[in-house]
Design an enzyme around this catalytic site. Structure first.
Site, short mmCIF file in Angstrom:
data_model
loop_
_atom_site.label_atom_id
_atom_site.label_comp_id
_atom_site.label_asym_id
_atom_site.label_seq_id
_atom_site.Cartn_x
_atom_site.Cartn_y
_atom_site.Cartn_z
N PHE A 149 0.82 -1.22 0.00
CA PHE A 149 0.00 0.00 0.00
C PHE A 149 0.84 1.26 0.00
CE2 PHE A 149 0.92 -0.12 4.56
CZ PHE A 149 1.04 1.24 4.85
N LYS A 173 -1.05 -6.79 -9.31
CA LYS A 173 -2.04 -6.97 -8.24
C LYS A 173 -1.63 -5.99 -7.13
CE LYS A 173 -3.02 -8.29 -4.67
NZ LYS A 173 -3.42 -7.27 -3.66
N GLU A 176 -5.09 -3.58 -2.13
CA GLU A 176 -6.52 -3.28 -2.19
C GLU A 176 -6.86 -2.03 -1.38
OE1 GLU A 176 -4.89 -5.72 -0.84
OE2 GLU A 176 -5.89 -6.65 0.88
N ARG A 177 -5.86 -1.53 -0.60
CA ARG A 177 -6.16 -0.36 0.23
C ARG A 177 -6.12 0.95 -0.57
NH1 ARG A 177 -2.62 -1.59 5.56
NH2 ARG A 177 -1.84 -3.45 4.54
N SER A 226 5.20 -7.25 3.25
CA SER A 226 5.78 -7.63 4.55
C SER A 226 6.53 -8.96 4.44
CB SER A 226 4.66 -7.70 5.60
OG SER A 226 3.59 -8.46 5.10
N CYS A 281 9.50 1.71 3.57
CA CYS A 281 10.44 0.62 3.86
C CYS A 281 11.86 1.15 3.96
CB CYS A 281 10.37 -0.45 2.78
SG CYS A 281 10.99 0.15 1.22
N GLU A 383 9.35 -4.60 12.94
CA GLU A 383 9.08 -3.39 12.15
C GLU A 383 7.81 -2.75 12.72
OE1 GLU A 383 7.52 -4.01 8.13
OE2 GLU A 383 8.80 -2.38 7.44
#
Ligand code: NAD
Length: 497
Positions: A149, A173, A176-177, A226, A281, A383
């Site tokens: 996201f 892909k 979806e957020r 993740s 990240c 994290e």
């Protein structure tokens, strides 16, 4: 309320699975739309469309593919503000930061415009008597990109920019957020001249990802997200003989040596730790000053800067930082702050109680600062991915090298110093993939390659740059001879005389 479906075979396609995921407005904490979640059938349609486009697209000469990328770059430049607004409104990052998200992706497209040169093979004339050897880099087929996201424009472009320029076709892909920007990128690629089916976007969750990985028409998978999911995707793809690279989480350290310009280090650290509300990240959520005197001075410089941090609406020009992406994520970050306190770290600034007037239900969190964090604490090992800066005091230079080197993640690390020899030694010794010297966020430029080590990266080829071209192509080597005479049979292993 709006709905985001898929983009398959050159057309916006509504979802038909009957499953949806909420798209939140993080400034209000309210649902603003919904994203369709693809079923295996919709995934199959997208992969079939990409498979159908592959023979034509891969046969187009590289210069013409580069022209499509040039046109795409022009369209991106014109659409940059629109894309940035889409990103800010679904992700919550401030507009300037969202523009940077698009711009860093655009730079990968600029790199991909050089594909005629980048994809050249090698040639050896007369490698043996009358024998020439040459190699070529051919596209793989259908590539898949599964993206997180936090960079809804840049990370899809890291992947499809290089893959498509190399002659592959693609199914993205995205998260979806925040699905709007990736769908817009697919529209722009079509407008730039990429034939239908070259770039498809399917929205979805685990079901869509599993269907993509299992699909026999997919040749390669690039994942960013993740670490646990990265590892499972790496394992699943490898088991099926698919080419895979999977990048995971991070916990980047910023080392401050006693001779550093501390004002500068504090300014850079603030941007690295709190920019994008820490949801990067390559953020710098850990500061490791060397020696107590450096640590005390650094904390004195950090405190007023964090207190002045302007957390606000992402469209407000004055805001430094917007809200977090979701309520679950906000609660997760708050739990890590609670945990830090329980583990005995000293909470110097507590961002938990910040409320933004008029936006009380938004996913806002103030900046937090911890001192005296130690390597055995879970809140240090994990994290957090939020606006939380943890100071771990390093007694000396060797301890400062050891901290990021021993950490489970190995994405990025920075050192701030005026001592060139120390910086050089640090860069050589540290067990981390990307190193900054007096640079807080050492994200390599598009013509270098991006990738972390340890649990930050599974696989052996990095994103974009020369490594990206290697990942999205396979090498074929041809050894040729055009004899004038009939040659004798030989039963010995052929060697070049
Ligand atoms: P995530 O792992 O939750 O999701 C990433 C992608 O995987 C999304 O497309 C999501 O739909 C999909 N997904 C989610 N659950 C899945 C499952 N069980 N099986 C298969 N697919 C699944 O990550 P996120 O929250 O979107 O992004 C944040 C994470 O990404 C952080 O850990 C961050 O460090 C990492 N990240 C890493 C890099 C890098 O280059 N190393 C870059 C950006 C973000």
């Amino acid at each position: 309320m709006y709905e985001r479906g898929h983009f398959i075979n050159g057309r916006a396609t509504p979802g038909v699975s009957g499953r949806f995921s909420d798209i939140m407005d993080p400034t209000k904490g309210a649902v603003q739309g919904r994203a369709a979640l693809a079923s295996a059938k919709e995934v199959d349609e997208a992969v079939s469309s990409a498979l159908g486009a592959f023979p034509v697209w891969s046969a187009i000469n590289p210069q013409r593919r580069a022209r499509v990328m040039f046109k795409f770059k022009e369209l991106l430049e014109k659409d940059l503000d629109n894309l940035a607004r889409m990103i800010s409104s679904e992700h919550g990052k401030v507009l300037d930061d969202a523009r940077g998200d698009v711009q860093r992706g655009l730079e990968v497209i600029e790199f991909a415009c050089g594909i005629p040169h980048l994809q050249k093979g090698e040639y050896t004339e007369s490698a043996g008597t009358g024998i020439d050897v040459y190699s070529m880099r051919q596209p793989l087929g259908v590539g898949v990109g599964i993206t997180p996201f936090n960079f809804p424009a840049m990370i899809p472009m890291w992947m499809f920019g290089v893959a498509i320029a190399c002659g592959n076709t693609f199914v993205c892909k995205p998260s979806e957020r925040d699905p709007s920007a990736p769908l817009r990128l697919a529209e722009l690629m079509l407008e730039a001249g990429a034939p239908e089916g070259v770039l498809n976007v399917v929205n979805g969750d685990k079901e869509a990802v599993d269907a993509l990985i299992a699909h026999p028409g997919v040749s390669a998978v690039s994942f960013v997200g993740s670490s646990d999911i990265a590892q499972s995707i790496y394992t699943a793809c490898a088991a099926q003989g698919k080419r895979v690279q999977a990048f995971g989480g991070a916990k980047n350290h910023l080392i401050v040596l006693p001779d550093a310009d501390l004002e500068n280090a504090a300014n850079q650290l603030i941007g690295g730790a709190f920019g994008s509300a820490g949801e990067r990240c390559m953020a710098t959520p850990v500061a490791a000053p060397v020696g107590d005197e450096t640590a005390d001075r650094l904390i004195d410089l950090l405190k007023p800067r964090i207190e002045k941090l302007k957390v606000g609406h992402p469209f407000d020009d004055d805001s430094d930082v917007g809200p977090l992406v979701s309520r679950q994520h906000l609660e997760r970050v708050r739990r890590y702050i609670d945990m830090g306190v329980e583990e005995g770290a000293e909470l110097v600034i507590d961002g938990r109680e910040m409320k933004l007037q008029g936006h009380e239900y938004g996913f806002y969190l103030g900046g937090s600062l911890f001192d005296r964090v130690t390597p055995d604490m879970t809140s240090y090992k994990d994290e957090i991915f939020g606006p939380v800066l943890q100071v771990v005091r390093a007694p000396d230079f060797d301890a400062a090298v050891k901290l990021p080197s021993d950490h489970q993640y190995g994405n990025g690390v920075s050192i701030f110093t005026r001592n060139g020899a120390a910086a050089r030694e640090f860069a050589a010794r540290v067990n981390v993939g990307m190193v900054g010297v007096n640079i807080p966020i050492p994200v390599p430029l598009s013509y270098y390659s991006f990738g972390g080590w340890k649990r930050s990266g599974f696989g052996d080829t990095n994103q974009h740059g020369p490594e990206g071209v290697r990942f999205w192509t396979k090498v074929k080597t041809v050894t040729q001879r055009w004899p004038q005479d009939v040659l004798e049979s030989s039963y010995a292993m052929p060697v070049m005389e």
